[in-house]
Design a protein around this motif. Structure first.
Motif, PDB file in Angstrom:
ATOM      1  N   GLU A   8       0.843  -1.193   0.000  1.00  0.00           N
ATOM      2  CA  GLU A   8       0.000   0.000   0.000  1.00  0.00           C
ATOM      3  C   GLU A   8       0.882   1.248   0.000  1.00  0.00           C
ATOM      4  OE1 GLU A   8      -3.249   0.587   0.016  1.00  0.00           O
ATOM      5  OE2 GLU A   8      -4.044  -1.452   0.141  1.00  0.00           O
ATOM      6  N   ALA A   9       0.443   2.277  -0.718  1.00  0.00           N
ATOM      7  CA  ALA A   9       1.278   3.474  -0.864  1.00  0.00           C
ATOM      8  C   ALA A   9       1.700   4.046   0.491  1.00  0.00           C
ATOM      9  CB  ALA A   9       0.528   4.526  -1.677  1.00  0.00           C
ATOM     10  N   ASP A  10       0.770   4.116   1.432  1.00  0.00           N
ATOM     11  CA  ASP A  10       1.079   4.626   2.770  1.00  0.00           C
ATOM     12  C   ASP A  10       0.897   3.517   3.813  1.00  0.00           C
ATOM     13  OD1 ASP A  10      -1.649   4.401   2.621  1.00  0.00           O
ATOM     14  OD2 ASP A  10      -2.098   6.377   3.470  1.00  0.00           O
ATOM     15  N   GLY A  11       1.204   2.291   3.403  1.00  0.00           N
ATOM     16  CA  GLY A  11       0.978   1.146   4.280  1.00  0.00           C
ATOM     17  C   GLY A  11       1.936   1.064   5.452  1.00  0.00           C
ATOM     18  N   ARG A  12       1.468   0.430   6.503  1.00  0.00           N
ATOM     19  CA  ARG A  12       2.334   0.149   7.638  1.00  0.00           C
ATOM     20  C   ARG A  12       3.437  -0.813   7.190  1.00  0.00           C
ATOM     21  NH1 ARG A  12      -2.796   0.883   9.125  1.00  0.00           N
ATOM     22  NH2 ARG A  12      -3.218   2.165  10.971  1.00  0.00           N
ATOM     23  N   TRP A  13       4.647  -0.576   7.691  1.00  0.00           N
ATOM     24  CA  TRP A  13       5.775  -1.434   7.321  1.00  0.00           C
ATOM     25  C   TRP A  13       5.867  -2.558   8.352  1.00  0.00           C
ATOM     26  CZ3 TRP A  13       8.000  -2.522   3.068  1.00  0.00           C
ATOM     27  CH2 TRP A  13       9.243  -3.154   3.023  1.00  0.00           C
ATOM     28  N   PHE A  14       5.210  -3.662   8.042  1.00  0.00           N
ATOM     29  CA  PHE A  14       5.170  -4.824   8.927  1.00  0.00           C
ATOM     30  C   PHE A  14       4.765  -4.426  10.343  1.00  0.00           C
ATOM     31  CE2 PHE A  14       7.889  -5.923   5.404  1.00  0.00           C
ATOM     32  CZ  PHE A  14       7.434  -7.181   5.051  1.00  0.00           C
ATOM     33  N   GLY A  15       3.657  -3.699  10.400  1.00  0.00           N
ATOM     34  CA  GLY A  15       3.080  -3.321  11.685  1.00  0.00           C
ATOM     35  C   GLY A  15       3.446  -1.942  12.180  1.00  0.00           C
ATOM     36  N   HIS A  16       4.446  -1.311  11.575  1.00  0.00           N
ATOM     37  CA  HIS A  16       4.904  -0.008  12.052  1.00  0.00           C
ATOM     38  C   HIS A  16       4.351   1.104  11.171  1.00  0.00           C
ATOM     39  CE1 HIS A  16       7.587  -1.947  14.863  1.00  0.00           C
ATOM     40  NE2 HIS A  16       8.120  -2.649  13.880  1.00  0.00           N
TER      41      HIS A  16
END
Length: 262
Positions: free
Chosen positions: A105-113
């Motif tokens: 996702e463009a502004d997705g969480r990076w593995f929970g962060h």
């Protein structure tokens, strides 16, 4: 007190202590547990692309995966030409093809962060910047499998620094926790800073010094960065990041939220 003792005290206070605090915070939060199934959904930092007609450029950063999150963040680039119905995201990763387009996702969480916005620009300036960003991505030197090195680089932060550095005078300041940002991506150990207001000396990413009016003073030891920003007062610490005013806060009629928090 000898110079050696002064250096050891400086190293302990500016590097070892912040990293120890960061490690304590990391383990206390339980970060890294279940990272394979961690949340990678949108953090809600971007409007729906179809509802936002102006061109847009963003740089995001988020704490990286597992124990590396003690001291490192992962940066990526997002842009959208004017009128486009979707965002385009670029990451540089250790698995698969190094340059990964729209893998997350463009502004997705990076593995929970949840990510933070490092740089934001909308409107005509963003539209003018996008072709240079595309050219820099297409010509990036370390684009083959096996080129990625987590430390000291080239890694995800080296990639972002190189691409954003293709826009002269932009002056984006990546967070001090963006390990690899100082790797000599253009092959030059001594080069002007991105803002053009100083210089960066990098010994293959293992050590270095940055002096610039926009970038401030940054000392890189084994990839960890400590420093000061005098223009927008702040201190920069390994693992903990920046404390003080954001690196940049610029407002224009077209881009009321242009900012860089590096």
């Amino acid at each position: 007190m000898t110079l050696l003792r002064l250096f050891l005290w400086f190293f302990a206070l500016a590097y070892l202590l912040p990293l120890a605090i960061s490690a304590g915070l990391y383990f206390n939060s339980g970060s890294g547990a279940g990272w394979r199934i961690a949340d990678r959904s949108s953090a809600g930092l971007l409007p729906p692309a179809a509802a936002h007609r102006p061109a847009l450029v963003r740089v995001f950063a988020a704490q990286t995966v597992r124990w590396r999150g003690i001291f490192a963040t992962h940066c990526w680039i997002v842009f959208k030409p004017e009128g486009a119905a979707a965002y385009t995201r670029y990451d540089y990763t250790a698995w698969g093809e190094p340059i990964r387009m729209n893998g997350f996702e463009a502004d997705g969480r990076w593995f929970g962060h949840a990510p933070e916005t490092v740089f934001a620009l909308d409107g005509a300036e963003a539209a003018a910047m996008i072709p240079a960003l595309r050219d820099a991505i297409a010509s990036y030197a370390w684009r083959e499998r096996g080129d990625y090195r987590a430390w000291p680089g080239p890694n995800s932060n080296t990639f972002v620094a190189a691409v954003m550095g293709a826009v002269p005078g932009l002056g984006i300041v990546l967070p001090p926790t963006a390990i690899g940002k100082d790797y000599p991506w253009n092959g030059r150990w001594l080069r002007p800073t991105g803002s053009g207001t100083g210089f960066t000396l990098s010994l293959a990413g293992y050590a270095g010094l940055t002096l610039g009016w926009v970038e401030g003073i940054e000392l890189n030891l084994l990839g960890a960065v400590a420093g000061l920003d005098l223009r927008r007062p702040a201190i920069k610490l390994p693992g903990l990041g920046r404390f003080g005013l954001p690196a940049q806060t610029l407002e224009t009629p077209e881009a009321p939220h242009r900012a860089a928090t590096g």
